[in-house]
Design a protein around this motif. Structure first.
Motif, PDB file in Angstrom:
ATOM      1  N   ILE A  62       0.891  -1.167   0.000  1.00 46.71           N
ATOM      2  CA  ILE A  62       0.000   0.000   0.000  1.00 46.71           C
ATOM      3  C   ILE A  62       0.925   1.211   0.000  1.00 46.71           C
ATOM      4  O   ILE A  62       1.642   1.459   0.977  1.00 46.71           O
ATOM      5  CB  ILE A  62      -0.905   0.015   1.238  1.00 46.71           C
ATOM      6  CG1 ILE A  62      -1.730  -1.264   1.311  1.00 46.71           C
ATOM      7  CG2 ILE A  62      -1.813   1.251   1.215  1.00 46.71           C
ATOM      8  CD1 ILE A  62      -2.480  -1.427   2.637  1.00 46.71           C
ATOM      9  N   ARG A  83      -1.436  -1.117  -4.279  1.00 43.92           N
ATOM     10  CA  ARG A  83      -2.550  -0.215  -3.974  1.00 43.92           C
ATOM     11  C   ARG A  83      -1.958   1.173  -3.827  1.00 43.92           C
ATOM     12  O   ARG A  83      -0.993   1.369  -3.082  1.00 43.92           O
ATOM     13  CB  ARG A  83      -3.250  -0.638  -2.683  1.00 43.92           C
ATOM     14  CG  ARG A  83      -4.346   0.335  -2.254  1.00 43.92           C
ATOM     15  CD  ARG A  83      -4.918  -0.016  -0.887  1.00 43.92           C
ATOM     16  NE  ARG A  83      -5.707   1.070  -0.356  1.00 43.92           N
ATOM     17  CZ  ARG A  83      -6.103   1.174   0.926  1.00 43.92           C
ATOM     18  NH1 ARG A  83      -5.758   0.232   1.788  1.00 43.92           N
ATOM     19  NH2 ARG A  83      -6.822   2.202   1.320  1.00 43.92           N
ATOM     20  N   ALA A 106      -2.657  -1.241 -11.023  1.00 38.42           N
ATOM     21  CA  ALA A 106      -2.746  -0.944  -9.590  1.00 38.42           C
ATOM     22  C   ALA A 106      -3.998  -1.576  -8.992  1.00 38.42           C
ATOM     23  O   ALA A 106      -5.069  -1.547  -9.597  1.00 38.42           O
ATOM     24  CB  ALA A 106      -2.767   0.563  -9.376  1.00 38.42           C
ATOM     25  N   ARG A 107      -3.866  -2.149  -7.783  1.00 35.54           N
ATOM     26  CA  ARG A 107      -5.003  -2.814  -7.140  1.00 35.54           C
ATOM     27  C   ARG A 107      -6.158  -1.844  -6.922  1.00 35.54           C
ATOM     28  O   ARG A 107      -7.330  -2.203  -7.079  1.00 35.54           O
ATOM     29  CB  ARG A 107      -4.572  -3.391  -5.793  1.00 35.54           C
ATOM     30  CG  ARG A 107      -3.817  -4.700  -5.900  1.00 35.54           C
ATOM     31  CD  ARG A 107      -3.705  -5.349  -4.538  1.00 35.54           C
ATOM     32  NE  ARG A 107      -2.739  -4.688  -3.687  1.00 35.54           N
ATOM     33  CZ  ARG A 107      -2.941  -4.339  -2.432  1.00 35.54           C
ATOM     34  NH1 ARG A 107      -4.128  -4.543  -1.870  1.00 35.54           N
ATOM     35  NH2 ARG A 107      -1.990  -3.765  -1.705  1.00 35.54           N
ATOM     36  N   SER A 108      -5.840  -0.626  -6.529  1.00 40.12           N
ATOM     37  CA  SER A 108      -6.849   0.424  -6.363  1.00 40.12           C
ATOM     38  C   SER A 108      -6.120   1.760  -6.342  1.00 40.12           C
ATOM     39  O   SER A 108      -4.903   1.812  -6.105  1.00 40.12           O
ATOM     40  CB  SER A 108      -7.665   0.234  -5.076  1.00 40.12           C
ATOM     41  OG  SER A 108      -6.835   0.365  -3.940  1.00 40.12           O
ATOM     42  N   GLU A 110      -6.589   5.763  -4.799  1.00 38.07           N
ATOM     43  CA  GLU A 110      -7.309   6.699  -3.932  1.00 38.07           C
ATOM     44  C   GLU A 110      -6.637   8.063  -4.068  1.00 38.07           C
ATOM     45  O   GLU A 110      -5.405   8.157  -4.003  1.00 38.07           O
ATOM     46  CB  GLU A 110      -7.248   6.203  -2.492  1.00 38.07           C
ATOM     47  CG  GLU A 110      -7.935   7.076  -1.459  1.00 38.07           C
ATOM     48  CD  GLU A 110      -7.798   6.492  -0.058  1.00 38.07           C
ATOM     49  OE1 GLU A 110      -7.653   7.281   0.893  1.00 38.07           O
ATOM     50  OE2 GLU A 110      -7.811   5.245   0.079  1.00 38.07           O
TER      51      GLU A 110
END
Length: 275
Positions: A62, A83, A106-108, A110
């Motif tokens: 992350i 992430r 990318a996993r997620s 934000e």
């Protein structure tokens, strides 16, 4: 001006190509050459998965990039499948980086538009924290670093960079006056000050290095050329890029680069760990 300075001092002057290879065109692209020079200094190692030497990124990570700018660093991390959480005071930069990350595995992703005082991110979120060429801009470096430390997990790795004083001192009297004025570079940070800032924030320093002679000289000539950053078309800049390309292509080019990076470096980089 802030956007210009962020580009000039960023680790990635251009998107990372599929394969790192020295430019060979007659008219050398200064940004692609700068990217190639950065890979020689330890950036963007696709074989090892390291954003910078000693800072590996995997799909399990992350990663928070604070002051993401144009997103060159975090794009590499997105391509590793991590992430990603990005934060920057410039809404346009955040959106541009978000779009850049959309094309990665990318996993997620934000995104936060914030002055980072405080970061709108929970304690102990990240396994990797990146903040390059930001501390020289902020009003309170200790507060800024405390936020970076807060959002990292125990054992998290940190990649931090600021301009090296050798390059900053070189610009004095030559750079545009607002280069050293708010919101640009409001402080010059020595090597000892940088290490002290990071240590006093509670991080353990793993390595401290410097690189970027090429960009230091290019920037000096940029001020003299008095051209627009969006189209830096000037013989001084063309000749310098061609000269540096020839240096890197020479039999002892890597050795010469290392020696010059040790004399006048654009940036200093610290890899650290949160206990």
């Amino acid at each position: 001006m802030l956007s210009l300075l962020k580009k000039l001092t960023a680790a990635t002057p251009a998107p990372v190509p599929e394969q790192s290879a020295a430019p060979v065109a007659d008219k050398v692209d200064p940004y692609m050459l700068g990217l190639y020079d950065a890979t020689l200094s330890g950036w963007f190692n696709k074989e090892t998965g390291e954003l910078f030497t000693g800072f590996p990124v995997t799909a399990d990570d992350i990663l928070i990039d604070v002051g993401c700018g144009d997103g060159g660093n975090v794009q590499f991390c997105g391509n590793r499948g991590a992430r990603i959480i990005i934060a920057d005071i410039d809404e346009a930069k955040v959106e541009a980086t978000r779009q850049r990350l959309a094309d990665t595995p990318a996993r997620s992703v934000e995104c936060h538009v914030t002055d980072c005082n405080p970061l709108p991110i929970a304690d102990g979120t990240a396994t990797r924290v990146v903040s390059t060429e930001v501390i020289e801009h902020v009003e309170d470096p200790a507060q800024f670093l405390s936020e970076l430390v807060r959002v990292g997990q125990s054992g998290a790795l940190y990649l931090l960079s600021v301009p090296h004083p050798s390059s900053e001192d070189l610009q004095k009297g030559i750079a545009s006056p607002d280069y050293f004025e708010k919101p640009n570079h409001i402080r010059i940070i020595s090597e000892e000050q940088f290490k002290a800032m990071v240590s006093e924030a509670g991080l353990e320093i793993i390595s401290h290095s410097q690189y970027g002679f090429y960009w230091s000289m290019w920037m000096l000539l940029f001020w003299e050329a008095k051209v627009d950053f969006s189209n830096p078309d000037h013989p001084l800049l063309h000749h310098w890029a061609s000269t540096w390309q020839a240096v890197l292509d020479s039999p002892r080019g890597a050795q010469i680069k290392e020696a010059l990076d040790g004399v006048v470096a654009k940036s200093q980089v610290i890899i650290a760990r949160k206990p």
